[in-house]
Write an enzyme that holds these catalytic residues in place. Structure first.
Site, PDB file in Angstrom:
ATOM      1  N   LYS A  13     -69.131 -30.735  66.431  1.00  0.00           N
ATOM      2  CA  LYS A  13     -67.915 -31.339  65.068  1.00  0.00           C
ATOM      3  C   LYS A  13     -66.806 -32.282  66.045  1.00  0.00           C
ATOM      4  O   LYS A  13     -66.992 -33.360  65.193  1.00  0.00           O
ATOM      5  CB  LYS A  13     -67.069 -29.702  64.569  1.00  0.00           C
ATOM      6  CG  LYS A  13     -68.269 -29.335  63.460  1.00  0.00           C
ATOM      7  CD  LYS A  13     -67.682 -28.522  63.252  1.00  0.00           C
ATOM      8  CE  LYS A  13     -67.134 -27.611  64.039  1.00  0.00           C
ATOM      9  NZ  LYS A  13     -67.550 -26.407  65.090  1.00  0.00           N
ATOM     10  N   ARG A  88     -63.072 -22.651  57.285  1.00  0.00           N
ATOM     11  CA  ARG A  88     -64.773 -22.099  57.578  1.00  0.00           C
ATOM     12  C   ARG A  88     -64.430 -20.403  57.081  1.00  0.00           C
ATOM     13  O   ARG A  88     -65.453 -20.078  57.241  1.00  0.00           O
ATOM     14  CB  ARG A  88     -63.882 -21.636  58.683  1.00  0.00           C
ATOM     15  CG  ARG A  88     -63.551 -22.316  59.741  1.00  0.00           C
ATOM     16  CD  ARG A  88     -62.878 -21.835  60.728  1.00  0.00           C
ATOM     17  NE  ARG A  88     -63.966 -21.845  62.431  1.00  0.00           N
ATOM     18  CZ  ARG A  88     -63.507 -22.721  63.372  1.00  0.00           C
ATOM     19  NH1 ARG A  88     -62.315 -24.279  63.105  1.00  0.00           N
ATOM     20  NH2 ARG A  88     -64.136 -23.234  64.714  1.00  0.00           N
ATOM     21  N   ARG A 127     -68.070 -26.260  78.342  1.00  0.00           N
ATOM     22  CA  ARG A 127     -66.593 -27.302  78.037  1.00  0.00           C
ATOM     23  C   ARG A 127     -65.548 -27.536  78.708  1.00  0.00           C
ATOM     24  O   ARG A 127     -64.753 -25.949  79.217  1.00  0.00           O
ATOM     25  CB  ARG A 127     -66.420 -27.270  76.668  1.00  0.00           C
ATOM     26  CG  ARG A 127     -65.589 -27.954  75.936  1.00  0.00           C
ATOM     27  CD  ARG A 127     -65.395 -28.092  74.251  1.00  0.00           C
ATOM     28  NE  ARG A 127     -65.300 -26.552  73.860  1.00  0.00           N
ATOM     29  CZ  ARG A 127     -65.450 -26.460  72.482  1.00  0.00           C
ATOM     30  NH1 ARG A 127     -65.735 -27.458  71.804  1.00  0.00           N
ATOM     31  NH2 ARG A 127     -65.271 -25.500  72.139  1.00  0.00           N
ATOM     32  N   ARG A 160     -60.667 -24.021  78.456  1.00  0.00           N
ATOM     33  CA  ARG A 160     -59.563 -23.047  76.390  1.00  0.00           C
ATOM     34  C   ARG A 160     -59.972 -21.655  76.662  1.00  0.00           C
ATOM     35  O   ARG A 160     -61.567 -21.072  77.473  1.00  0.00           O
ATOM     36  CB  ARG A 160     -60.387 -23.863  75.156  1.00  0.00           C
ATOM     37  CG  ARG A 160     -59.809 -25.070  74.605  1.00  0.00           C
ATOM     38  CD  ARG A 160     -60.955 -25.682  73.452  1.00  0.00           C
ATOM     39  NE  ARG A 160     -61.325 -24.576  72.770  1.00  0.00           N
ATOM     40  CZ  ARG A 160     -61.596 -24.804  71.303  1.00  0.00           C
ATOM     41  NH1 ARG A 160     -61.992 -26.340  70.893  1.00  0.00           N
ATOM     42  NH2 ARG A 160     -61.708 -24.255  70.324  1.00  0.00           N
ATOM     43  N   ARG A 171     -66.699 -15.649  68.817  1.00  0.00           N
ATOM     44  CA  ARG A 171     -66.559 -17.227  67.428  1.00  0.00           C
ATOM     45  C   ARG A 171     -67.748 -17.221  67.008  1.00  0.00           C
ATOM     46  O   ARG A 171     -67.384 -17.646  65.945  1.00  0.00           O
ATOM     47  CB  ARG A 171     -66.307 -18.239  68.838  1.00  0.00           C
ATOM     48  CG  ARG A 171     -65.120 -18.088  68.611  1.00  0.00           C
ATOM     49  CD  ARG A 171     -64.607 -18.765  69.933  1.00  0.00           C
ATOM     50  NE  ARG A 171     -64.869 -20.374  69.516  1.00  0.00           N
ATOM     51  CZ  ARG A 171     -64.595 -20.961  70.827  1.00  0.00           C
ATOM     52  NH1 ARG A 171     -65.228 -20.792  71.666  1.00  0.00           N
ATOM     53  NH2 ARG A 171     -64.902 -22.285  70.191  1.00  0.00           N
TER      54      ARG A 171
HETATM   55  P1  AMP Z   1     -61.908 -25.302  66.676  1.00  0.00           P
HETATM   56  O1  AMP Z   1     -61.040 -25.778  67.597  1.00  0.00           O
HETATM   57  O2  AMP Z   1     -62.306 -25.720  65.369  1.00  0.00           O
HETATM   58  O3  AMP Z   1     -62.726 -24.302  66.991  1.00  0.00           O
HETATM   59  O4  AMP Z   1     -60.716 -23.221  65.985  1.00  0.00           O
HETATM   60  C1  AMP Z   1     -60.383 -22.775  67.471  1.00  0.00           C
HETATM   61  C2  AMP Z   1     -59.730 -21.416  66.610  1.00  0.00           C
HETATM   62  O5  AMP Z   1     -58.484 -22.339  66.002  1.00  0.00           O
HETATM   63  C3  AMP Z   1     -61.397 -21.154  65.871  1.00  0.00           C
HETATM   64  O6  AMP Z   1     -61.542 -20.172  66.272  1.00  0.00           O
HETATM   65  C4  AMP Z   1     -60.242 -19.857  65.219  1.00  0.00           C
HETATM   66  O7  AMP Z   1     -58.736 -18.989  66.351  1.00  0.00           O
HETATM   67  C5  AMP Z   1     -58.830 -20.652  65.151  1.00  0.00           C
HETATM   68  N1  AMP Z   1     -59.545 -21.751  63.469  1.00  0.00           N
HETATM   69  C6  AMP Z   1     -59.651 -23.532  63.328  1.00  0.00           C
HETATM   70  N2  AMP Z   1     -59.329 -23.758  61.792  1.00  0.00           N
HETATM   71  C7  AMP Z   1     -60.013 -22.221  61.370  1.00  0.00           C
HETATM   72  C8  AMP Z   1     -60.038 -22.303  60.451  1.00  0.00           C
HETATM   73  N3  AMP Z   1     -60.300 -23.136  59.394  1.00  0.00           N
HETATM   74  N4  AMP Z   1     -59.763 -20.981  59.619  1.00  0.00           N
HETATM   75  C9  AMP Z   1     -59.213 -19.823  60.576  1.00  0.00           C
HETATM   76  N5  AMP Z   1     -59.323 -20.592  62.319  1.00  0.00           N
HETATM   77  C10 AMP Z   1     -59.488 -21.281  62.229  1.00  0.00           C
END
Ligand code: AMP
Length: 214
Positions: A13, A88, A127, A160, A171
């Site tokens: 994404k 999400r 990553r 990360r 996740r």
């Molecule tokens: P990402 O960088 O999109 O993989 O997001 C990393 C982490 O941020 C996720 O595992 C969640 O803990 C939090 N997060 C990001 N976007 C959301 C969302 N829309 N709703 C809830 N948690 C989020």
């Protein structure tokens, strides 16, 4: 063009969002990036979000909905945006619909990236990212030119905290339980588009542009 990108962690994404931004001049809105920046700055939002993110859990809906409400009002979103990592959950998607409707706009497409569990595990464990500019690398498929440092700014790359095996499993479980149902949500709205997210980024990018041009 207002887009939502859906898919499990590591589906591509973020990588594809950056390409769409360059190609179509859209604003890139990544809730993950916004939350990581909040953690870095030590803000109250960051402190609250960190405890969820570090264990691979979703941050509560009201926190992220509040972030998006402010963000999509910004000037750069007027010419269209790509939402990367939001919504999400179904309540987040419903909140987004209400926000956009009251701003007199709507989503044009929700693009779901399909990838196998094996690809998800591989991409997340391999990553590495740059804490300064956000660039991401894959240790095998897209390594940095010099081991361990960012090509753009020479910053040492990091893994990360949520890209460790236990957190990746968590996740993936969150994705299945709470995010995957959004495919049906957007299918019901007639705007779901699906793309194979398993090829290399150039090929996925090509498929994506083809799909969006239709
Ligand atoms: P990402 O960088 O999109 O993989 O997001 C990393 C982490 O941020 C996720 O595992 C969640 O803990 C939090 N997060 C990001 N976007 C959301 C969302 N829309 N709703 C809830 N948690 C989020």
């Amino acid at each position: 063009m207002n887009l939502v990108l859906l898919g499990p962690p590591g589906a591509g994404k973020g990588t594809q969002a950056k390409r769409l931004v360059e190609r179509f001049g859209l604003a890139h809105v990544s809730t993950g990036d916004i939350l990581r920046a909040a953690i870095q700055s030590g803000s109250a939002l960051g402190l609250e979000a960190k405890s969820y993110m570090d264990r691979g859990a979703l941050v509560p809906d009201d926190l992220v909905v509040g972030i998006i409400r402010d963000r999509i009002r910004a000037d750069d979103c007027r010419g269209g945006f790509v939402l990367d990592g939001f919504p999400r959950t179904v309540p987040q998607a419903e909140a987004l619909e209400r926000m956009l409707a009251s701003a007199g706009t709507r989503l044009d497409a929700a693009v779901a990236f399909d990838v196998s569990d094996q690809v998800v595990i591989d991409r997340n464990t391999q990553r590495r990212s740059c804490p300064t500019c956000g660039a991401t690398y894959h240790l095998v498929n897209a390594p940095p030119k010099r081991d361990g440092v960012c090509d753009r700014d020479g910053t040492p790359l990091v893994q990360r905290p949520d890209d460790r095996p236990e957190q990746i499993r968590q996740r993936m479980a969150e994705y299945r339980a709470k995010t995957a149902p959004l495919k049906e949500f957007y299918r019901g709205h007639g705007i779901l588009r699906e793309v194979d997210g398993s090829p290399a980024p150039d090929e996925v990018g090509r498929l994506l542009v083809e799909l969006l041009s239709r």
